[in-house]
Design an enzyme around this catalytic site. Sequence first.
Site, PDB file in Angstrom:
ATOM      1  N   ARG A 120      72.204 -30.106 -18.327  1.00  0.00           N
ATOM      2  CA  ARG A 120      73.395 -29.663 -19.175  1.00  0.00           C
ATOM      3  C   ARG A 120      73.417 -28.036 -19.913  1.00  0.00           C
ATOM      4  O   ARG A 120      73.517 -27.761 -20.029  1.00  0.00           O
ATOM      5  CB  ARG A 120      73.623 -30.552 -20.121  1.00  0.00           C
ATOM      6  CG  ARG A 120      74.273 -32.313 -19.807  1.00  0.00           C
ATOM      7  CD  ARG A 120      74.984 -32.327 -21.493  1.00  0.00           C
ATOM      8  NE  ARG A 120      75.670 -34.232 -20.556  1.00  0.00           N
ATOM      9  CZ  ARG A 120      74.867 -35.231 -20.463  1.00  0.00           C
ATOM     10  NH1 ARG A 120      73.617 -35.203 -21.761  1.00  0.00           N
ATOM     11  NH2 ARG A 120      75.164 -35.978 -20.077  1.00  0.00           N
ATOM     12  N   LYS A 142      77.338 -14.807 -14.232  1.00  0.00           N
ATOM     13  CA  LYS A 142      77.896 -15.444 -13.258  1.00  0.00           C
ATOM     14  C   LYS A 142      77.020 -16.461 -12.236  1.00  0.00           C
ATOM     15  O   LYS A 142      76.480 -15.134 -11.596  1.00  0.00           O
ATOM     16  CB  LYS A 142      78.935 -14.105 -12.229  1.00  0.00           C
ATOM     17  CG  LYS A 142      80.184 -14.118 -12.682  1.00  0.00           C
ATOM     18  CD  LYS A 142      81.300 -13.504 -11.429  1.00  0.00           C
ATOM     19  CE  LYS A 142      82.264 -13.066 -12.403  1.00  0.00           C
ATOM     20  NZ  LYS A 142      82.871 -12.205 -11.038  1.00  0.00           N
ATOM     21  N   GLU A 184      76.928  -0.592  -4.735  1.00  0.00           N
ATOM     22  CA  GLU A 184      77.427  -1.045  -5.892  1.00  0.00           C
ATOM     23  C   GLU A 184      77.493  -0.019  -6.919  1.00  0.00           C
ATOM     24  O   GLU A 184      78.156   0.207  -7.710  1.00  0.00           O
ATOM     25  CB  GLU A 184      76.704  -2.413  -6.233  1.00  0.00           C
ATOM     26  CG  GLU A 184      77.619  -3.421  -5.087  1.00  0.00           C
ATOM     27  CD  GLU A 184      78.674  -4.155  -5.290  1.00  0.00           C
ATOM     28  OE1 GLU A 184      79.551  -3.758  -6.018  1.00  0.00           O
ATOM     29  OE2 GLU A 184      78.796  -5.364  -4.692  1.00  0.00           O
ATOM     30  N   LYS A 226      78.129  -1.558 -15.947  1.00  0.00           N
ATOM     31  CA  LYS A 226      78.184  -2.864 -15.994  1.00  0.00           C
ATOM     32  C   LYS A 226      78.529  -3.655 -17.430  1.00  0.00           C
ATOM     33  O   LYS A 226      79.176  -4.413 -17.695  1.00  0.00           O
ATOM     34  CB  LYS A 226      77.208  -3.828 -14.701  1.00  0.00           C
ATOM     35  CG  LYS A 226      78.080  -4.659 -14.532  1.00  0.00           C
ATOM     36  CD  LYS A 226      77.781  -6.032 -13.884  1.00  0.00           C
ATOM     37  CE  LYS A 226      78.013  -6.728 -13.403  1.00  0.00           C
ATOM     38  NZ  LYS A 226      77.718  -8.362 -12.034  1.00  0.00           N
ATOM     39  N   GLU A 236      86.411 -12.757 -17.330  1.00  0.00           N
ATOM     40  CA  GLU A 236      86.614 -11.863 -16.569  1.00  0.00           C
ATOM     41  C   GLU A 236      88.581 -12.712 -16.963  1.00  0.00           C
ATOM     42  O   GLU A 236      89.433 -13.065 -16.733  1.00  0.00           O
ATOM     43  CB  GLU A 236      86.322 -12.550 -15.096  1.00  0.00           C
ATOM     44  CG  GLU A 236      86.822 -11.664 -14.068  1.00  0.00           C
ATOM     45  CD  GLU A 236      86.271 -12.001 -12.745  1.00  0.00           C
ATOM     46  OE1 GLU A 236      86.457 -12.465 -12.156  1.00  0.00           O
ATOM     47  OE2 GLU A 236      85.328 -10.956 -12.983  1.00  0.00           O
ATOM     48  N   ARG A 240      87.299  -6.632 -16.457  1.00  0.00           N
ATOM     49  CA  ARG A 240      86.188  -7.247 -15.809  1.00  0.00           C
ATOM     50  C   ARG A 240      87.028  -7.553 -14.661  1.00  0.00           C
ATOM     51  O   ARG A 240      85.844  -6.985 -13.630  1.00  0.00           O
ATOM     52  CB  ARG A 240      85.526  -8.696 -16.229  1.00  0.00           C
ATOM     53  CG  ARG A 240      84.418  -8.844 -15.029  1.00  0.00           C
ATOM     54  CD  ARG A 240      83.137 -10.147 -15.514  1.00  0.00           C
ATOM     55  NE  ARG A 240      82.101  -9.967 -15.092  1.00  0.00           N
ATOM     56  CZ  ARG A 240      81.503 -10.971 -15.152  1.00  0.00           C
ATOM     57  NH1 ARG A 240      80.843 -11.239 -16.516  1.00  0.00           N
ATOM     58  NH2 ARG A 240      80.557 -11.200 -14.419  1.00  0.00           N
ATOM     59  N   ASN A 244      86.057  -5.393  -9.510  1.00  0.00           N
ATOM     60  CA  ASN A 244      86.745  -6.113  -8.451  1.00  0.00           C
ATOM     61  C   ASN A 244      87.340  -5.025  -7.355  1.00  0.00           C
ATOM     62  O   ASN A 244      87.191  -5.280  -6.414  1.00  0.00           O
ATOM     63  CB  ASN A 244      87.882  -7.572  -8.659  1.00  0.00           C
ATOM     64  CG  ASN A 244      86.995  -8.369  -8.293  1.00  0.00           C
ATOM     65  OD1 ASN A 244      85.477  -8.898  -8.795  1.00  0.00           O
ATOM     66  ND2 ASN A 244      87.583  -8.970  -9.844  1.00  0.00           N
ATOM     67  N   HIS A 247      86.351  -5.194  -3.692  1.00  0.00           N
ATOM     68  CA  HIS A 247      85.954  -6.262  -2.670  1.00  0.00           C
ATOM     69  C   HIS A 247      87.294  -7.095  -2.820  1.00  0.00           C
ATOM     70  O   HIS A 247      86.688  -8.937  -2.463  1.00  0.00           O
ATOM     71  CB  HIS A 247      85.584  -6.971  -3.975  1.00  0.00           C
ATOM     72  CG  HIS A 247      83.817  -6.237  -4.842  1.00  0.00           C
ATOM     73  ND1 HIS A 247      83.886  -5.486  -4.662  1.00  0.00           N
ATOM     74  CD2 HIS A 247      82.922  -7.301  -4.461  1.00  0.00           C
ATOM     75  CE1 HIS A 247      82.677  -5.295  -5.005  1.00  0.00           C
ATOM     76  NE2 HIS A 247      81.930  -6.662  -5.615  1.00  0.00           N
ATOM     77  N   HIS A 251      85.409  -8.770   0.345  1.00  0.00           N
ATOM     78  CA  HIS A 251      85.260  -9.817   0.135  1.00  0.00           C
ATOM     79  C   HIS A 251      85.954 -10.259   1.889  1.00  0.00           C
ATOM     80  O   HIS A 251      85.378 -11.064   2.868  1.00  0.00           O
ATOM     81  CB  HIS A 251      85.322 -10.498  -0.539  1.00  0.00           C
ATOM     82  CG  HIS A 251      84.243 -10.755  -1.521  1.00  0.00           C
ATOM     83  ND1 HIS A 251      84.927 -11.107  -2.745  1.00  0.00           N
ATOM     84  CD2 HIS A 251      83.352 -11.382  -1.335  1.00  0.00           C
ATOM     85  CE1 HIS A 251      83.856 -11.367  -4.355  1.00  0.00           C
ATOM     86  NE2 HIS A 251      82.765 -10.736  -2.988  1.00  0.00           N
ATOM     87  N   HIS A 263      76.001  -7.443   2.153  1.00  0.00           N
ATOM     88  CA  HIS A 263      77.916  -7.905   0.659  1.00  0.00           C
ATOM     89  C   HIS A 263      77.744  -6.243   0.476  1.00  0.00           C
ATOM     90  O   HIS A 263      79.768  -5.365   0.656  1.00  0.00           O
ATOM     91  CB  HIS A 263      76.730  -8.666  -0.757  1.00  0.00           C
ATOM     92  CG  HIS A 263      77.828  -8.183  -1.439  1.00  0.00           C
ATOM     93  ND1 HIS A 263      78.825  -8.739  -1.438  1.00  0.00           N
ATOM     94  CD2 HIS A 263      77.658  -7.488  -2.885  1.00  0.00           C
ATOM     95  CE1 HIS A 263      79.892  -8.787  -2.387  1.00  0.00           C
ATOM     96  NE2 HIS A 263      79.050  -7.802  -3.391  1.00  0.00           N
TER      97      HIS A 263
END
Length: 362
Positions: A120, A142, A184, A226, A236, A240, A244, A247, A251, A263
């Site tokens: 957990r 994330k 990035e 960041k 988010e 945030r 993106n 992206h 993506h 990426h």
Amino acid sequence: VHVIPVPLGPESYDITVGAGALATLPEVLARRCPAARYAVIADTTVAGLYGDAVRAATGAAGPCDLFSFPAGEWNKSREQWATLSDAMADAGIGRDGAVIALGGGVSGDLAGFVAATYRRGIPFVQVPTSLLAMVDSSIGGKTGVDTTHGKNLVGAFHQPRAVIADVSMLRTLPGPQVRAGLAEALKHGAIADRAHFDRIGELREALLALDPEALEEIIARSVAIKADVVADDANEAGRRGVLNFGHTVGHAVEAVSGYGLLHGEAIAIGMAVEATLGTAMGITSAGTADRLRSALEALDLPTDPGDIPPDAILEAMAHDKKSRAGTVKFAFLKEIGQVARSGAGAYTFSAPENLVRAALAR
Ligand SMILES: NC(=O)c1ccc[n+]([C@@H]2O[C@H](COP(=O)([O-])OP(=O)(O)OC[C@H]3O[C@@H](n4cnc5c(N)ncnc54)[C@H](O)[C@@H]3O)[C@@H](O)[C@H]2O)c1
Ligand SMILES: [Zn+2]
């Protein structure tokens, strides 16, 4: 050595950036992440290069084991998550254990998700070794894995206790990975700091030659940008979303390429296309798309989808939209250094398909 705080209340942590920063690991573990036993998780490439050094540093804080998995995005999977979790259980790591995520973004996301779920949730520390992981993926909490339905579809928010980015570990990073990480970093400049954006261009040669001082400066500034956005909006809900930028298209391009593009390369294409789209929509100021393209091209990064058919990209974006039960959303630049707002505290826009198509076909 730069220390950049990420202020998240009880989940606050520091990011240490510098050549030789790994030497601080034992002290950071003792202070921020004490554990009865440490599990160092790395892909086989990074384990071969830095496993011993990190194990030695970790061992100074407590007993540790190294768990490795085969390198590659396709191993950011539920299967590897299960294999690693079972191996940790076999080794007798308990609730009082902790994880050291060593490597690029794949290892960070996968090991972070193991830490988020093992018994957990146990604490973890990020030791990023790719430029992309240092400027981006190791910060923000994330974690997750990919599924056949798409990237990062199963995961959790789990903040690390500390991030240690030792730029001397970048000396073995292949050139294309360096450039992908710089994409990035440029994104951080484009959305929040024009001086940072320009500085990456000025330091281009030193960065590509892996000069530690140049890397340290650029990573520290990117990390601060960041960290600022994440501290504002850890889960988010609003701001945030500006991270993106590039992206939505990126993506989709990445998925259609079957991960043939890195990426950061896909995001370079995404930023260029989205800047063109933002201009066509009257949101992004004239000249911004050209400046962005020149900066990306100076780093030998791609700026258009090449032979990837626009229909396939539109379909991939729609697929992504379906999984969120909404419309395709974009973050747009106002100009280099500033994102556009779509309302109070809101930063996402929808765009008509004909304009998206035109931007892709440019
Ligand atoms: N969690 C987040 O917020 C976030 C943000 C951006 C990207 N990501 C994820 O990050 C991943 C991409 O990260 P990446 O580009 O670092 O990929 P990666 O982890 O696969 O690393 C790229 C390659 O470089 C190798 N490598 C790493 N460090 C090295 C070093 N110092 N020397 C030599 N080789 C080295 C790795 O073995 C791998 O083969 C994607 O899965 C993406 O979804 C996550
Ligand atoms: Zn990204």
